[in-house]
Scaffold this active site. Sequence first.
Site, short mmCIF file in Angstrom:
data_model
loop_
_atom_site.label_atom_id
_atom_site.label_comp_id
_atom_site.label_asym_id
_atom_site.label_seq_id
_atom_site.Cartn_x
_atom_site.Cartn_y
_atom_site.Cartn_z
N LYS A 1 -51.66 -5.42 31.98
CA LYS A 1 -51.00 -5.76 30.73
C LYS A 1 -51.63 -7.03 30.19
CE LYS A 1 -47.92 -8.41 29.18
NZ LYS A 1 -48.53 -8.54 27.84
N GLU B 1 -51.66 -17.28 39.54
CA GLU B 1 -52.42 -18.43 39.01
C GLU B 1 -51.58 -19.02 37.89
OE1 GLU B 1 -55.69 -17.93 41.55
OE2 GLU B 1 -55.00 -19.56 40.27
N CYS C 1 -55.53 -24.05 32.16
CA CYS C 1 -54.61 -24.60 33.15
C CYS C 1 -55.30 -25.62 34.03
CB CYS C 1 -54.04 -23.50 33.99
SG CYS C 1 -55.36 -22.70 34.81
N GLU D 1 -47.16 -29.86 31.15
CA GLU D 1 -48.52 -29.50 30.73
C GLU D 1 -48.59 -29.43 29.20
OE1 GLU D 1 -49.52 -25.55 32.00
OE2 GLU D 1 -51.52 -26.22 32.53
N1 LIG Z 1 -53.27 -20.99 36.42
C1 LIG Z 1 -53.95 -20.34 35.50
O1 LIG Z 1 -55.02 -19.80 35.75
C2 LIG Z 1 -53.38 -20.23 34.13
C3 LIG Z 1 -52.13 -20.70 33.81
N2 LIG Z 1 -51.65 -20.60 32.52
C4 LIG Z 1 -50.37 -21.22 32.20
O2 LIG Z 1 -49.57 -20.35 31.30
C5 LIG Z 1 -49.02 -21.11 30.24
C6 LIG Z 1 -49.57 -20.72 28.90
O3 LIG Z 1 -50.05 -19.43 28.97
P1 LIG Z 1 -49.14 -18.23 28.40
O4 LIG Z 1 -50.03 -17.06 28.25
O5 LIG Z 1 -48.31 -18.64 27.25
O6 LIG Z 1 -48.16 -17.91 29.58
P2 LIG Z 1 -47.07 -16.75 29.67
O7 LIG Z 1 -46.68 -16.83 31.08
O8 LIG Z 1 -46.04 -16.79 28.63
O9 LIG Z 1 -47.86 -15.35 29.39
C7 LIG Z 1 -48.80 -14.89 30.28
C8 LIG Z 1 -48.68 -13.39 30.35
O10 LIG Z 1 -47.41 -13.08 30.89
C9 LIG Z 1 -46.73 -12.16 30.04
N3 LIG Z 1 -45.30 -12.36 30.12
C10 LIG Z 1 -44.50 -13.12 29.34
N4 LIG Z 1 -43.21 -13.03 29.75
C11 LIG Z 1 -43.21 -12.19 30.82
C12 LIG Z 1 -42.20 -11.68 31.69
N5 LIG Z 1 -40.92 -12.03 31.55
N6 LIG Z 1 -42.56 -10.82 32.68
C13 LIG Z 1 -43.85 -10.47 32.83
N7 LIG Z 1 -44.86 -10.91 32.04
C14 LIG Z 1 -44.53 -11.76 31.05
C15 LIG Z 1 -47.30 -12.44 28.66
O11 LIG Z 1 -47.08 -11.29 27.86
P3 LIG Z 1 -46.91 -11.49 26.24
O12 LIG Z 1 -48.19 -12.04 25.76
O13 LIG Z 1 -46.65 -10.09 25.74
O14 LIG Z 1 -45.75 -12.40 26.06
C16 LIG Z 1 -48.76 -12.68 29.00
O15 LIG Z 1 -49.43 -11.44 29.16
C17 LIG Z 1 -49.33 -22.54 30.56
O16 LIG Z 1 -48.32 -23.09 31.37
C18 LIG Z 1 -50.62 -22.45 31.38
O17 LIG Z 1 -50.86 -23.52 32.22
C19 LIG Z 1 -52.35 -19.99 31.52
C20 LIG Z 1 -53.60 -19.50 31.82
C21 LIG Z 1 -54.21 -19.60 33.10
O1 LIG Z 2 -61.74 -22.07 34.36
C1 LIG Z 2 -61.03 -21.08 34.35
O2 LIG Z 2 -61.18 -20.09 35.09
C2 LIG Z 2 -59.93 -21.14 33.39
O3 LIG Z 2 -59.35 -22.39 33.54
C3 LIG Z 2 -59.02 -20.01 33.55
S1 LIG Z 2 -57.40 -20.35 33.25
O4 LIG Z 2 -56.89 -20.47 34.61
O5 LIG Z 2 -57.19 -21.57 32.49
O6 LIG Z 2 -56.93 -19.16 32.54
#
Ligand SMILES: NC(=O)C1=CN([C@@H]2O[C@H](COP(=O)(O)OP(=O)(O)OC[C@H]3O[C@@H](n4cnc5c(N)ncnc54)[C@H](OP(=O)(O)O)[C@@H]3O)[C@@H](O)[C@H]2O)C=CC1
Ligand SMILES: O=C(O)[C@H](O)CS(=O)(=O)O
Length: 485
Positions: A181, A256, A290, A388
């Site tokens: 998804k 992650e 992130c 963050e």
């Molecule tokens: N550690 C890492 O690698 C990463 C961490 N992040 C963290 O995520 C945050 C921002 O990213 P963001 O994309 O807004 O994060 P979200 O967690 O809101 O969304 C990530 C994914 O999860 C889906 N999602 C949302 N709600 C649910 C639920 N209840 N159950 C299952 N899936 C769900 C979203 O779908 P939909 O789009 O349809 O809402 C999207 O596909 C920040 O805190 C960032 O640090 C982001 C990227 C990488």
């Molecule tokens: O460097 C990466 O892989 C990105 O930071 C991925 S994410 O974890 O921020 O989505």
Amino acid sequence: MQSLQESTLYRPFAYIDGSWVAADSGEQIAVINPATGEQIGQVPRLGRGETERAIEAAEAAFPAWRALTALERADILMKWHDLMLEHQDELAWIMTLEQGKPLAEAAGEIAYAASFLRWFAEQARRVSGETLPAAKPNQRILVTKQPVGVVGAITPWNFPAAMITRKAGAALGAGCPIVIKPASQTPFSATALALLAEWAGVPRGVFNVVPGKASEIAAALTESPAVRKITFTGSTEVGRTLMAQASRHIQKLSLELGGNAPFIVFEDADLDAAVEGAMAAKFRNAGQTCVCTNRFLVQTSVINAFCEKLAAAMNSELRVGNGAEAGVNIGPLIDDKAVAKVSEHVHDAVDKGAELLLGGNPHPLGGNFFTPTLINFASAEMTVASEETFGPLAAVFPFEDEEDAVAQANDTEYGLAAYFYSRDLSRVWRVAEALEYGMVGINTGLISNASAPFGGVKASGLGREGGHQGMEEFLETKYLCMELE
Ligand SMILES: NC(=O)C1=CN([C@@H]2O[C@H](COP(=O)(O)OP(=O)(O)OC[C@H]3O[C@@H](n4cnc5c(N)ncnc54)[C@H](OP(=O)(O)O)[C@@H]3O)[C@@H](O)[C@H]2O)C=CC1
Ligand SMILES: O=C(O)[C@H](O)CS(=O)(=O)O
């Protein structure tokens, strides 16, 4: 190419069992260009029923996919890799339109995403077991590795290609089919990858893309005993929810999640190198990763010099605008909520005594653009210290000595990435070992690499992606004990 519809890779559909499908309900999700606010397309809004069909297709495809040799799977992954690079510009254009990152950065992500397919094509051929000394003379003990089975994946908008291939490359290389998804804001990067996977020869049912209602799709994935692994990249809040849901069938889990990266500058650091690293670690994807620095911890003896150099670099190197325009290196934030969050962090810090050195407000371009901002003398009671930002805010916190720096750096629920600059070798070892993080950049601000285990500790998640560790996440260990006659 101007519009999305002109792209040969544009697929405004879900991809299930090798077919391009609409939602049963006919519902659609509007996809918006974050730079202009214009709708660039629509994608079907799938729910539980369609996801269950995707799981059935994946389950049906599993036996034949796992029965291929590792070399056969590796060849298909490499073909997919080659097709990504052949279509790099078109994939980058799609990404810039739906996610907003500057075109050059989007092209860089396509190369980064393709590198995971190459890495796991190579790793697939190096999955090995072992033999162990038996307890009895007529006994033989072996340890083997087998694919876990159907994988459910949920991915974020900030790296709409790399976060898919980082999971799918390992899953498919290990012999597992996958149901993905994608984030609702960036579905077309995912469907373009599905098209290229089809062209590469990935069999029907092995790679499925189900855009749509996140909580319904997640429920279908976690409630199905056929799904043996859940892998998620996104917020810690959603990660906690998925962890609870995955417990129902004890599904393997990779998370992650969020970060709160410290970037420590010691007085013995090369300040010019530290500023160069700071620019990379802070402003990649307009701060929307992130692993982006969230807190700059700078020793008081060099804090003014560091801030002057960083302000000069921000002024001279950063250009805010539509990522489709040449020369732009800071695109829009993903949406208005993201802009509001950055504004709130800035105003809260200034209200609590931080010194505003640069920026501080949404950009004159309006919409989702935010002016790269620098504040000094930030402190622990400010929101930016614990939450963050996920935007172009550089917050500088002073520290007195090494003990103070490490204490401040570790004072967070997160533990994904940390960075520090020092030329004292003994200090490098002391600090690297004291930091409670999954990844540490030492005299560098860029650590992302397909060959390294990417992941965090504490509230930043579980498991690793990339490296040889990333393949293990999709394998089960089986112990064989054999008695000879
Ligand atoms: N550690 C890492 O690698 C990463 C961490 N992040 C963290 O995520 C945050 C921002 O990213 P963001 O994309 O807004 O994060 P979200 O967690 O809101 O969304 C990530 C994914 O999860 C889906 N999602 C949302 N709600 C649910 C639920 N209840 N159950 C299952 N899936 C769900 C979203 O779908 P939909 O789009 O349809 O809402 C999207 O596909 C920040 O805190 C960032 O640090 C982001 C990227 C990488
Ligand atoms: O460097 C990466 O892989 C990105 O930071 C991925 S994410 O974890 O921020 O989505």
